[in-house]
Design a protein around this motif. Sequence first.
Motif, PDB file in Angstrom:
ATOM      1  N   ALA A   1       3.492   9.345   4.885  1.00  0.00           N
ATOM      2  CA  ALA A   1       3.287  10.455   3.950  1.00  0.00           C
ATOM      3  C   ALA A   1       1.901  10.457   3.326  1.00  0.00           C
ATOM      4  O   ALA A   1       1.606  11.298   2.471  1.00  0.00           O
ATOM      5  N   VAL A   2       1.024   9.557   3.747  1.00  0.00           N
ATOM      6  CA  VAL A   2      -0.294   9.475   3.129  1.00  0.00           C
ATOM      7  C   VAL A   2      -1.058  10.783   3.342  1.00  0.00           C
ATOM      8  O   VAL A   2      -0.956  11.423   4.383  1.00  0.00           O
ATOM      9  N   SER A   3      -1.815  11.195   2.332  1.00  0.00           N
ATOM     10  CA  SER A   3      -2.560  12.451   2.379  1.00  0.00           C
ATOM     11  C   SER A   3      -3.812  12.321   3.229  1.00  0.00           C
ATOM     12  O   SER A   3      -4.385  11.228   3.370  1.00  0.00           O
ATOM     13  N   PHE A   4      -4.270  13.470   3.787  1.00  0.00           N
ATOM     14  CA  PHE A   4      -5.510  13.434   4.563  1.00  0.00           C
ATOM     15  C   PHE A   4      -6.703  13.060   3.690  1.00  0.00           C
ATOM     16  O   PHE A   4      -7.753  12.669   4.190  1.00  0.00           O
ATOM     17  N   GLN A   5      -6.546  13.159   2.373  1.00  0.00           N
ATOM     18  CA  GLN A   5      -7.623  12.747   1.477  1.00  0.00           C
ATOM     19  C   GLN A   5      -7.868  11.241   1.532  1.00  0.00           C
ATOM     20  O   GLN A   5      -8.895  10.762   1.059  1.00  0.00           O
ATOM     21  N   SER A   6      -6.928  10.507   2.115  1.00  0.00           N
ATOM     22  CA  SER A   6      -7.094   9.056   2.274  1.00  0.00           C
ATOM     23  C   SER A   6      -7.725   8.699   3.612  1.00  0.00           C
ATOM     24  O   SER A   6      -7.802   7.515   3.963  1.00  0.00           O
ATOM     25  N   LEU A   7      -8.171   9.709   4.360  1.00  0.00           N
ATOM     26  CA  LEU A   7      -8.720   9.463   5.693  1.00  0.00           C
ATOM     27  C   LEU A   7      -9.854   8.450   5.663  1.00  0.00           C
ATOM     28  O   LEU A   7      -9.895   7.515   6.474  1.00  0.00           O
ATOM     29  N   PHE A   8     -10.777   8.602   4.729  1.00  0.00           N
ATOM     30  CA  PHE A   8     -11.963   7.746   4.742  1.00  0.00           C
ATOM     31  C   PHE A   8     -11.629   6.315   4.320  1.00  0.00           C
ATOM     32  O   PHE A   8     -12.232   5.359   4.817  1.00  0.00           O
ATOM     33  N   ALA A   9     -10.660   6.177   3.418  1.00  0.00           N
ATOM     34  CA  ALA A   9     -10.220   4.826   3.048  1.00  0.00           C
ATOM     35  C   ALA A   9      -9.594   4.126   4.253  1.00  0.00           C
ATOM     36  O   ALA A   9      -9.833   2.932   4.491  1.00  0.00           O
ATOM     37  N   ILE A  10      -8.816   4.868   5.028  1.00  0.00           N
ATOM     38  CA  ILE A  10      -8.177   4.283   6.212  1.00  0.00           C
ATOM     39  C   ILE A  10      -9.226   3.969   7.279  1.00  0.00           C
ATOM     40  O   ILE A  10      -9.134   2.958   7.981  1.00  0.00           O
ATOM     41  N   LEU A  11     -10.239   4.808   7.392  1.00  0.00           N
ATOM     42  CA  LEU A  11     -11.326   4.509   8.333  1.00  0.00           C
ATOM     43  C   LEU A  11     -12.081   3.245   7.917  1.00  0.00           C
ATOM     44  O   LEU A  11     -12.496   2.453   8.769  1.00  0.00           O
TER      45      LEU A  11
ATOM     46  N   LEU B   1       0.815  -1.215   0.000  1.00  0.00           N
ATOM     47  CA  LEU B   1       0.000   0.000   0.000  1.00  0.00           C
ATOM     48  C   LEU B   1       0.853   1.271   0.000  1.00  0.00           C
ATOM     49  O   LEU B   1       0.324   2.371   0.132  1.00  0.00           O
ATOM     50  N   GLN B   2       2.153   1.125  -0.151  1.00  0.00           N
ATOM     51  CA  GLN B   2       3.033   2.283  -0.107  1.00  0.00           C
ATOM     52  C   GLN B   2       3.088   2.979  -1.463  1.00  0.00           C
ATOM     53  O   GLN B   2       2.913   2.372  -2.523  1.00  0.00           O
ATOM     54  N   TYR B   3       3.340   4.298  -1.406  1.00  0.00           N
ATOM     55  CA  TYR B   3       3.676   5.096  -2.593  1.00  0.00           C
ATOM     56  C   TYR B   3       2.603   5.031  -3.688  1.00  0.00           C
ATOM     57  O   TYR B   3       2.899   4.865  -4.872  1.00  0.00           O
ATOM     58  N   LEU B   4       1.359   5.167  -3.289  1.00  0.00           N
ATOM     59  CA  LEU B   4       0.251   5.204  -4.238  1.00  0.00           C
ATOM     60  C   LEU B   4      -0.413   6.565  -4.159  1.00  0.00           C
ATOM     61  O   LEU B   4      -0.398   7.219  -3.117  1.00  0.00           O
ATOM     62  N   ASP B   5      -1.013   6.993  -5.268  1.00  0.00           N
ATOM     63  CA  ASP B   5      -1.801   8.214  -5.166  1.00  0.00           C
ATOM     64  C   ASP B   5      -3.113   7.890  -4.448  1.00  0.00           C
ATOM     65  O   ASP B   5      -3.415   6.732  -4.147  1.00  0.00           O
ATOM     66  N   ASP B   6      -3.890   8.930  -4.155  1.00  0.00           N
ATOM     67  CA  ASP B   6      -5.059   8.746  -3.284  1.00  0.00           C
ATOM     68  C   ASP B   6      -6.074   7.786  -3.879  1.00  0.00           C
ATOM     69  O   ASP B   6      -6.662   6.965  -3.159  1.00  0.00           O
ATOM     70  N   GLN B   7      -6.303   7.871  -5.181  1.00  0.00           N
ATOM     71  CA  GLN B   7      -7.293   6.987  -5.810  1.00  0.00           C
ATOM     72  C   GLN B   7      -6.825   5.540  -5.792  1.00  0.00           C
ATOM     73  O   GLN B   7      -7.594   4.623  -5.475  1.00  0.00           O
ATOM     74  N   GLU B   8      -5.563   5.323  -6.142  1.00  0.00           N
ATOM     75  CA  GLU B   8      -5.018   3.965  -6.133  1.00  0.00           C
ATOM     76  C   GLU B   8      -5.007   3.408  -4.711  1.00  0.00           C
ATOM     77  O   GLU B   8      -5.317   2.233  -4.487  1.00  0.00           O
ATOM     78  N   PHE B   9      -4.668   4.270  -3.767  1.00  0.00           N
ATOM     79  CA  PHE B   9      -4.631   3.848  -2.368  1.00  0.00           C
ATOM     80  C   PHE B   9      -6.019   3.386  -1.911  1.00  0.00           C
ATOM     81  O   PHE B   9      -6.162   2.326  -1.307  1.00  0.00           O
ATOM     82  N   ALA B  10      -7.039   4.182  -2.215  1.00  0.00           N
ATOM     83  CA  ALA B  10      -8.406   3.827  -1.820  1.00  0.00           C
ATOM     84  C   ALA B  10      -8.841   2.518  -2.475  1.00  0.00           C
ATOM     85  O   ALA B  10      -9.496   1.674  -1.838  1.00  0.00           O
ATOM     86  N   ALA B  11      -8.470   2.337  -3.756  1.00  0.00           N
ATOM     87  CA  ALA B  11      -8.829   1.102  -4.456  1.00  0.00           C
ATOM     88  C   ALA B  11      -8.142  -0.106  -3.821  1.00  0.00           C
ATOM     89  O   ALA B  11      -8.755  -1.172  -3.659  1.00  0.00           O
TER      90      ALA B  11
END
Length: 562
Positions: free
Chosen positions: A236-246, A166-176
């Motif tokens: 380094a994950v962006s706060f835009q990934s907050l909901f995916a992490i939740l 899950l490292q070094y992905l943009d927000d969309q890829e991370f959420a997916a």
Amino acid sequence: MKESDCEDIEWQDFESAVKIIVESRSPFQLQKFFCQQLICDGEPKSFDEYLDAVDKFEELIPAAETRGTWATRTLQMAFQGILDCSISVTSSAVYSSSVSSSSGYELQVSNYTGHGELSSGQIYRLRGIVERLKSTEYLADCIGAYTKSRRTAVVARFRRFGINDLQYLDDQEFAAKIRLWIHTAKTFYSSIFPGERQYYNNIFAGVAEATYDNCFLAIVQLVASELNNLVNISPAVSFQSLFAILDLYKALLVILPEIKKMFHTVSCAYISDGASYTINSLETIVRRLFSRFKDAVLNESSNTLSPLGGIHYMTDYTMNFVTSILLYKDVLTNIIVTRPTESLGNEADEQFLEASGGTPLQLHMIWIMISLRKNLESKSTNYKDPSLGRVFIMNNLNYMTKIITGDPELLEMIGTEYQTELSKDISQAAQDYVSSIWHGVLYCSRLDGLSYKIPFVKGILRNSVKKRFKSFNTAFEEVCQTESTRIIPDTHLRAQLHELILSKLLPAYESFSEKFGKHIQSERYKERYIKYSSEDLQNKIQNLFLEYLIVPSGAQDIATVI
């Protein structure tokens, strides 16, 4: 029956048993036989006849002479053959839509039972072999072969999901990838791992040598460990990934009891401990990302503004974000457990927040609303025309108010007290706007300076009246032309502003026109001076702020301008 007759019957049984075993003793023939009979789950009669033959052989040959016989070894070969056939289909199914067997027939993956599951027939046959090998030296080899084969099957099924780091992905890829991890973990802990445990229980029940640790756990712990390792989130994950992490956090909470139940022994406690540690780590990450979002709202400093005073993209983004927070209110209430400590830089705001009740999460939400308002007020000063800055404030604060009041749950969280504060700010901005923009027009409709008074004589300065009417017309038209380019997208706010303007303009104009208009009624071109009736003014005002459609200004992502 004569003793010789009994001996003849036993000898005939022995010869029959030997014949069946001999026909299957060739490793190639045995593997081909079991692949054809077991994968396809064909008629079990042949296999039962084979087992009966082995039993008869063991019965007729003294125990001391049967230890290590080829009849017993064929059981081990049969056991391995079943496993090899099943794992060859499983492995091939990972990479191909079909796999050809050694006998030339094709097994479609869609028809294969579960991409790695053992059929009831295979379980029956494996159990039958284990029962006959319990007291032999071959049992340990069979347990090892079973463990290796099923571990290979489980790993192959895991690889089919295509989940990786899950490292070094943009927000969309991370959420997916998070969604994929959740689906994978749920599948394994609700289906695949319990299925393997059931296989173990069905095949090795009562076999002391096949323990929970050396058999079942040895099969599943590699994938379980990898599932744990894959949720190592980059700092380094962006706060835009907050909901995916939740989402990930909630999923782990759901499956944690099953993880603890499954990996309860000392040898594999590191897996359940690792899952608990991951949950704690995710809580820390959630708090950090929540804080980053708050900082972004307070300090976003882009100067991209709508030239027409429209809704800023930061307002739109922030309100969408806080609305999404409501979907995770319960879990965030348990994670966000301390009050806001960041300074708002304003004593009145600090006091308001301090006096507010509610959970720490509610206080943070109010803090975000205050921060957004402060940032918008700062941005409004970037307009060269102060009146346009006031339109900007009205639009953006009104947009916040609409989102809050439109969602009862959000209103409950923010509180009616701060909603009232926002409404006051909107009203003040509207008052300031009318005073600054329409002051010149109202000044032209003042009553002083148009009459004269000398001893025993008073009168009206007609030329001054005509000039005053012309000045009013010019000022009114100029303001209408300028303000027609302003944006007030909300119908209710637009109507309120129209009403406020008219409440000041109409009484002043009507009083002025009534007092001085009659003095130029006899003028030949009086329409040059008295151009507007009260209805005309009202129609002109009510057509203001309608010319343009509104979209949030700027298409930037809030995270890219921090």
